[in-house]
Design a protein around this motif. Structure first.
Motif, short mmCIF file in Angstrom:
data_model
loop_
_atom_site.label_atom_id
_atom_site.label_comp_id
_atom_site.label_asym_id
_atom_site.label_seq_id
_atom_site.Cartn_x
_atom_site.Cartn_y
_atom_site.Cartn_z
N GLN A 119 57.06 57.44 42.02
CA GLN A 119 56.00 58.57 42.10
C GLN A 119 54.69 57.73 42.25
O GLN A 119 54.51 56.69 41.55
CB GLN A 119 55.96 59.25 40.64
CG GLN A 119 54.84 60.25 40.73
CD GLN A 119 54.78 61.08 39.58
OE1 GLN A 119 54.96 60.40 38.43
NE2 GLN A 119 54.29 62.31 39.50
N THR A 132 48.38 60.06 43.38
CA THR A 132 48.48 61.38 44.20
C THR A 132 49.86 62.05 43.54
O THR A 132 49.70 63.35 43.59
CB THR A 132 49.03 61.32 45.52
OG1 THR A 132 50.36 60.65 45.93
CG2 THR A 132 48.11 60.52 46.19
N GLU A 183 52.76 62.26 44.23
CA GLU A 183 53.67 62.51 45.16
C GLU A 183 54.96 61.73 44.85
O GLU A 183 54.86 60.50 44.42
CB GLU A 183 53.33 62.37 46.66
CG GLU A 183 52.25 63.31 47.16
CD GLU A 183 52.03 63.16 48.62
OE1 GLU A 183 52.13 64.18 49.19
OE2 GLU A 183 51.85 61.96 49.10
N GLN A 205 64.55 64.21 51.35
CA GLN A 205 63.28 64.92 51.06
C GLN A 205 63.17 66.28 51.28
O GLN A 205 62.37 66.98 50.38
CB GLN A 205 62.33 64.09 52.40
CG GLN A 205 62.26 62.57 52.14
CD GLN A 205 61.36 62.12 53.52
OE1 GLN A 205 61.46 62.53 54.46
NE2 GLN A 205 60.75 60.82 53.01
N ARG A 236 61.78 68.94 48.49
CA ARG A 236 60.63 69.88 48.85
C ARG A 236 61.19 71.47 48.38
O ARG A 236 60.34 72.05 48.12
CB ARG A 236 60.22 69.80 50.30
CG ARG A 236 59.64 68.31 50.52
CD ARG A 236 58.85 68.48 51.87
NE ARG A 236 58.24 67.16 52.32
CZ ARG A 236 58.67 66.24 52.94
NH1 ARG A 236 59.87 66.32 53.65
NH2 ARG A 236 58.14 65.06 53.09
N GLY A 285 60.67 72.60 45.12
CA GLY A 285 59.42 72.61 44.53
C GLY A 285 58.66 71.28 44.25
O GLY A 285 57.46 71.65 43.84
N PHE A 286 59.11 70.18 44.55
CA PHE A 286 58.42 68.96 44.18
C PHE A 286 57.59 68.67 45.39
O PHE A 286 57.94 68.71 46.55
CB PHE A 286 59.58 67.85 43.90
CG PHE A 286 60.38 68.16 42.71
CD1 PHE A 286 59.81 67.65 41.55
CD2 PHE A 286 61.46 68.67 42.65
CE1 PHE A 286 60.54 67.79 40.17
CE2 PHE A 286 62.40 68.81 41.54
CZ PHE A 286 61.63 68.48 40.27
N PRO A 287 56.45 67.79 45.06
CA PRO A 287 55.40 67.24 45.95
C PRO A 287 55.97 65.90 46.65
O PRO A 287 55.86 64.82 45.99
CB PRO A 287 54.02 67.14 45.20
CG PRO A 287 54.64 66.71 43.83
CD PRO A 287 55.82 67.56 43.52
N VAL A 288 56.52 66.10 47.63
CA VAL A 288 57.36 64.80 48.29
C VAL A 288 56.54 64.23 49.37
O VAL A 288 56.01 64.81 50.28
CB VAL A 288 58.70 65.22 48.79
CG1 VAL A 288 59.28 64.08 49.37
CG2 VAL A 288 59.47 65.87 47.66
N SER A 289 56.33 62.93 49.14
CA SER A 289 55.55 62.28 50.31
C SER A 289 56.38 61.99 51.55
O SER A 289 57.72 61.87 51.38
CB SER A 289 55.26 60.64 49.80
OG SER A 289 54.96 59.97 50.82
#
Length: 237
Positions: free
Chosen positions: A109, A113, A115, A148, A152, A155-159
């Protein structure tokens, strides 16, 4: 097909050869057994144990300092489920009713950010620095992009930046010197990769349609299994 489940490996099989995918996943024909990659299993376990220690302690791993990465080992109560090959991260693909899943090696993580960076461990023993060009590189990239997409969808913020952590075994290990007996040295390489998961939805829909279709699809152009069956049949006639 609400009870259908497709793993990340199944989607890769479909991309490699729709015919083998259909025979194996749809008609129950067993696929040829692969030689187990026992060294890779061992290095994966060692890496997971090491990063789990910093996950708990909150320490900054020397590898991140070397690479200039402002990350931490992501702590989540389901991290062990996500890394379990028989469970993994699971999401429902609503357009098809199919459950798609895959087991990641690790998640880092970004400290600022928030992410998430998907991390995949790879093991090899080769001259030079490992890269993603040629060989299995294309499959590795797709693997990262499916992971990825899964996170996503959950619901996770993925870089878009994922990391391949390569351990490359040196051929200069020692077996008989008493102080270093049985030692094999590894060089570590971190390869950042900018993923693009926009193709994943289309492939899921195509794979589900393939299983529902009564017709047997064509072989993949580079499928060694189909090529072997065809050549063997022609020589035994």
């Amino acid at each position: 097909m609400s009870d259908l489940k497709l793993s990340r490996t199944a989607l890769e099989d479909f991309l490699r050869c729709p015919r083998c995918f259909k025979l194996h996943r749809g008609l129950g024909l067993k696929a040829p057994k692969m030689v187990p990659l026992t060294l890779a299993v061992a290095t994966d376990a060692l890496l997971k144990n090491e990063f789990d220690q910093v996950r708990i302690s909150g320490d900054y791993h020397p590898l991140w300092e070397r690479e200039g990465l402002n990350v931490r080992a992501y702590f989540h109560p389901d991290i062990d489920l996500w890394r379990n090959n028989f469970k993994g991260m699971r999401v429902l693909h609503e357009p098809t009713g199919c459950t798609v899943y895959g087991a990641v090696d690790d998640v880092w993580q970004h400290r600022e950010t928030g992410e998430l960076h998907i991390v995949d461990y790879k093991s090899t023993s080769k001259q030079g620095t490992p890269d993603l060009e040629g060989g299995f590189g294309g499959g590795y990239k797709r693997q990262m992009e499916i992971y990825q997409w899964l996170f996503r969808q959950a619901g996770f913020p993925v870089s878009p930046t994922g990391y391949f952590l390569y351990v490359n075994g040196s051929k200069e290990g020692v077996f008989y010197q008493p102080a270093l007996a049985g030692t094999m040295r590894f060089e570590t390489t971190v390869i950042p990769y900018e993923g693009d998961d926009t193709w994943v939805e289309r492939v899921i829909e195509s794979a589900v349609a393939c299983l529902a279709d009564e017709a047997l699809p064509e072989s993949g152009p580079e499928c060694d299994t189909c090529r072997y069956v065809t050549e063997r049949s022609s020589r035994t006639r």
